[in-house]
Motif scaffolding. Sequence first.
Motif, mmCIF file in Angstrom:
data_model
loop_
_atom_site.group_PDB
_atom_site.id
_atom_site.type_symbol
_atom_site.label_atom_id
_atom_site.label_comp_id
_atom_site.label_asym_id
_atom_site.label_seq_id
_atom_site.Cartn_x
_atom_site.Cartn_y
_atom_site.Cartn_z
ATOM 1 N N PRO A 95 29.168 44.408 36.410
ATOM 2 C CA PRO A 95 30.069 44.471 35.250
ATOM 3 C C PRO A 95 31.170 43.418 35.376
ATOM 4 C CG PRO A 95 29.772 46.652 36.221
ATOM 5 C CD PRO A 95 29.134 45.661 37.152
ATOM 6 N N THR A 96 31.745 43.036 34.263
ATOM 7 C CA THR A 96 32.876 42.101 34.309
ATOM 8 C C THR A 96 34.030 42.775 35.037
ATOM 9 O OG1 THR A 96 33.827 42.899 32.242
ATOM 10 C CG2 THR A 96 32.220 41.072 32.092
ATOM 11 N N ILE A 97 34.922 41.974 35.545
ATOM 12 C CA ILE A 97 36.089 42.512 36.244
ATOM 13 C C ILE A 97 36.869 43.425 35.311
ATOM 14 C CG2 ILE A 97 38.335 41.896 37.230
ATOM 15 C CD1 ILE A 97 36.926 39.404 38.433
ATOM 16 N N ARG A 98 37.131 42.944 34.111
ATOM 17 C CA ARG A 98 37.900 43.742 33.159
ATOM 18 C C ARG A 98 37.145 45.018 32.769
ATOM 19 N NH1 ARG A 98 40.033 40.159 29.075
ATOM 20 N NH2 ARG A 98 41.735 39.994 30.532
ATOM 21 N N GLU A 100 38.467 48.808 33.542
ATOM 22 C CA GLU A 100 38.714 49.778 32.478
ATOM 23 C C GLU A 100 37.921 51.061 32.696
ATOM 24 O OE1 GLU A 100 37.966 47.835 28.749
ATOM 25 O OE2 GLU A 100 39.733 46.544 28.940
ATOM 26 N N SER A 101 36.634 50.930 33.037
ATOM 27 C CA SER A 101 35.812 52.127 33.207
ATOM 28 C C SER A 101 36.206 52.928 34.443
ATOM 29 C CB SER A 101 34.330 51.763 33.264
ATOM 30 O OG SER A 101 34.027 51.049 34.443
ATOM 31 N N SER A 102 36.747 52.258 35.458
ATOM 32 C CA SER A 102 37.162 52.933 36.690
ATOM 33 C C SER A 102 38.641 53.301 36.671
ATOM 34 C CB SER A 102 36.890 52.047 37.907
ATOM 35 O OG SER A 102 35.527 51.755 37.997
ATOM 36 N N ARG A 103 39.341 52.827 35.643
ATOM 37 C CA ARG A 103 40.780 53.076 35.499
ATOM 38 C C ARG A 103 41.581 52.550 36.683
ATOM 39 N NH1 ARG A 103 40.719 59.077 32.768
ATOM 40 N NH2 ARG A 103 39.529 58.415 30.961
ATOM 41 N N VAL A 132 39.753 45.070 41.250
ATOM 42 C CA VAL A 132 38.320 44.769 41.116
ATOM 43 C C VAL A 132 38.055 43.327 41.529
ATOM 44 C CG1 VAL A 132 36.373 44.617 39.513
ATOM 45 C CG2 VAL A 132 38.028 46.496 39.297
ATOM 46 N N ALA A 133 38.928 42.407 41.138
ATOM 47 C CA ALA A 133 38.763 40.999 41.517
ATOM 48 C C ALA A 133 38.777 40.849 43.043
ATOM 49 C CB ALA A 133 39.854 40.143 40.888
ATOM 50 N N ARG A 134 39.654 41.585 43.704
ATOM 51 C CA ARG A 134 39.721 41.527 45.172
ATOM 52 C C ARG A 134 38.421 42.057 45.785
ATOM 53 N NH1 ARG A 134 44.292 44.293 49.124
ATOM 54 N NH2 ARG A 134 43.397 43.522 51.062
ATOM 55 N N ALA A 135 37.884 43.135 45.225
ATOM 56 C CA ALA A 135 36.628 43.701 45.726
ATOM 57 C C ALA A 135 35.492 42.703 45.526
ATOM 58 C CB ALA A 135 36.321 45.011 45.011
#
Length: 136
Positions: A36-39, A43-46, A52-55
């Motif tokens: 999935p995209t970072i954004r 959003e889905s993981s809140r 997410v970018a770091r992960a």
Amino acid sequence: MLLHITTDGPPIYQQIVEQIRYRIVSGQLGVGDELPTIRGLAESSRVNPNTVARAYRELENEGLVEKRRTVGTFVAASEAKLTAAERRRLIAPHIDRVLVQAKQLGVPLDDLLAQMTQRNAKLHDAPIPTPAKESK
């Protein structure tokens, strides 16, 4: 992609890394599959998009994913090249956590191994092996 994020465990980015890594190593995500995209994942993981970018950066540094400019993030072909030692290294912290919890709960190792065998059979729709009967 649904992720299970908790606030009382390891850092959130690490939880994301571990869950995506597991899906790649277990074959749930195959070579060339798009993440999935970072954004979108944020959003889905809140969670914060920077988390997410770091992960994703950590997964890219491990060679598990690759960024394709303007296209997205994909499971890298190098995933299939994990050695047995690397696979053991990835699973070791999870085994340690289970062993510590079992000890704290007073679950004997034999019982833990039996439970793991049963869970494995359920997860993989395999027959549960029965222990050999001891002869007297």
